[in-house]
Write a protein that holds these residues in place. Structure first.
Motif, PDB file in Angstrom:
ATOM      1  N   TRP A 118      10.983   2.834   0.971  1.00  0.00           N
ATOM      2  CA  TRP A 118      10.501   4.078   1.771  1.00  0.00           C
ATOM      3  C   TRP A 118      11.931   4.763   2.105  1.00  0.00           C
ATOM      4  CZ3 TRP A 118       6.286   4.942  -0.020  1.00  0.00           C
ATOM      5  CH2 TRP A 118       5.413   4.101  -0.008  1.00  0.00           C
ATOM      6  N   ARG A 141       4.084   8.768  -0.584  1.00  0.00           N
ATOM      7  CA  ARG A 141       4.553   8.360   1.050  1.00  0.00           C
ATOM      8  C   ARG A 141       4.152   6.962   1.411  1.00  0.00           C
ATOM      9  NH1 ARG A 141       1.244   8.991   5.448  1.00  0.00           N
ATOM     10  NH2 ARG A 141      -0.804  10.068   4.774  1.00  0.00           N
ATOM     11  N   SER A 142       4.810   6.665   2.448  1.00  0.00           N
ATOM     12  CA  SER A 142       4.230   5.522   3.225  1.00  0.00           C
ATOM     13  C   SER A 142       2.786   5.592   3.696  1.00  0.00           C
ATOM     14  CB  SER A 142       5.284   4.819   4.185  1.00  0.00           C
ATOM     15  OG  SER A 142       4.838   4.018   5.213  1.00  0.00           O
ATOM     16  N   PRO A 143       1.970   4.643   3.881  1.00  0.00           N
ATOM     17  CA  PRO A 143       0.869   4.788   4.644  1.00  0.00           C
ATOM     18  C   PRO A 143       1.139   4.919   6.180  1.00  0.00           C
ATOM     19  CG  PRO A 143       0.828   2.491   3.692  1.00  0.00           C
ATOM     20  CD  PRO A 143       2.192   3.230   3.117  1.00  0.00           C
ATOM     21  N   ASP A 144       2.285   4.314   6.568  1.00  0.00           N
ATOM     22  CA  ASP A 144       2.607   4.362   8.100  1.00  0.00           C
ATOM     23  C   ASP A 144       3.257   5.717   8.691  1.00  0.00           C
ATOM     24  OD1 ASP A 144       1.551   1.658   8.182  1.00  0.00           O
ATOM     25  OD2 ASP A 144       3.428   0.875   7.422  1.00  0.00           O
ATOM     26  N   MET A 145       3.635   6.518   7.754  1.00  0.00           N
ATOM     27  CA  MET A 145       4.641   7.600   8.088  1.00  0.00           C
ATOM     28  C   MET A 145       3.975   8.948   7.515  1.00  0.00           C
ATOM     29  SD  MET A 145       8.366   5.997   8.364  1.00  0.00           S
ATOM     30  CE  MET A 145       8.560   5.364   6.629  1.00  0.00           C
ATOM     31  N   GLU A 146       4.183  10.064   8.007  1.00  0.00           N
ATOM     32  CA  GLU A 146       3.717  11.214   7.451  1.00  0.00           C
ATOM     33  C   GLU A 146       4.979  11.481   6.382  1.00  0.00           C
ATOM     34  OE1 GLU A 146       2.131  15.450   8.600  1.00  0.00           O
ATOM     35  OE2 GLU A 146       1.760  13.735  10.057  1.00  0.00           O
ATOM     36  N   THR A 197       8.695   3.402  -3.236  1.00  0.00           N
ATOM     37  CA  THR A 197       7.327   2.752  -2.721  1.00  0.00           C
ATOM     38  C   THR A 197       7.770   1.269  -1.893  1.00  0.00           C
ATOM     39  OG1 THR A 197       6.920   1.720  -4.845  1.00  0.00           O
ATOM     40  CG2 THR A 197       6.135   3.964  -4.441  1.00  0.00           C
ATOM     41  N   SER A 212       0.833  -1.088  -0.062  1.00  0.00           N
ATOM     42  CA  SER A 212       0.092   0.028  -0.069  1.00  0.00           C
ATOM     43  C   SER A 212       0.763   1.172  -0.107  1.00  0.00           C
ATOM     44  CB  SER A 212      -0.923   0.101   1.220  1.00  0.00           C
ATOM     45  OG  SER A 212      -1.886  -0.852   1.246  1.00  0.00           O
ATOM     46  N   ARG A 269      -5.488   5.832  -0.549  1.00  0.00           N
ATOM     47  CA  ARG A 269      -4.529   4.880  -0.121  1.00  0.00           C
ATOM     48  C   ARG A 269      -4.870   3.533  -1.279  1.00  0.00           C
ATOM     49  NH1 ARG A 269      -3.210   2.528   5.701  1.00  0.00           N
ATOM     50  NH2 ARG A 269      -2.257   0.644   5.154  1.00  0.00           N
TER      51      ARG A 269
END
Length: 133
Positions: free
Chosen positions: A122, A45-50, A119, A2, A21
């Motif tokens: 990251w 960006r990563s879905p886990d980090m801003e 992607t 993702s 997402r």
């Protein structure tokens, strides 16, 4: 895998700032749609980090890649020699044209490969030489 992304709308040609997402394939499909339109702007960006956020702006075969490390720091990826260092290239940044020297211009297909690599890891450091802007 993702990803979170926002991009130019192929229909309106305007940047749509609402993040989506999705799987990398959907981002790739959007890039291909924009490539067909001849220009575009996207943020990934990563879905886990801003942060970090990688930004790709392109027109035809010329692209510029930005890195937002945090709210205060922006860097440009060094060019790949596609354009002479003294030449200028215009690409869309969100909805506004922006001019960059060849020092920061990459071939659009190469720039997309770098976004795709980003992607998966990251990590922006391995993508090339960054110049804080």
């Amino acid at each position: 895998m993702s990803v979170m992304w926002a991009a130019t709308s192929p229909e309106s040609g305007m940047f749509h700032p609402v993040e989506s997402r999705s799987e990398v394939k959907d981002l790739s499909d959007r890039f291909n749609d924009l490539r067909s339109c001849g220009q575009g702007y996207l943020e990934v960006r990563s879905p886990d980090m801003e942060f970090p956020v990688l930004i790709l702006a392109f027109r035809d075969n010329h692209a510029v890649v930005h890195l937002m490390s945090d709210t205060e720091r922006m860097s440009l990826l060094g060019g790949d020699g596609t354009v002479p260092s003294g030449a200028e290239v215009e690409v869309p940044i969100m909805d506004e044209p922006a001019v960059f020297t060849g020092n920061f211009v990459l071939d659009t297909d190469r720039a997309w490969e770098l976004v795709h690599d980003f992607t998966h890891t990251w990590a922006a450091g391995p993508l090339g030489e960054w110049c804080e802007w």
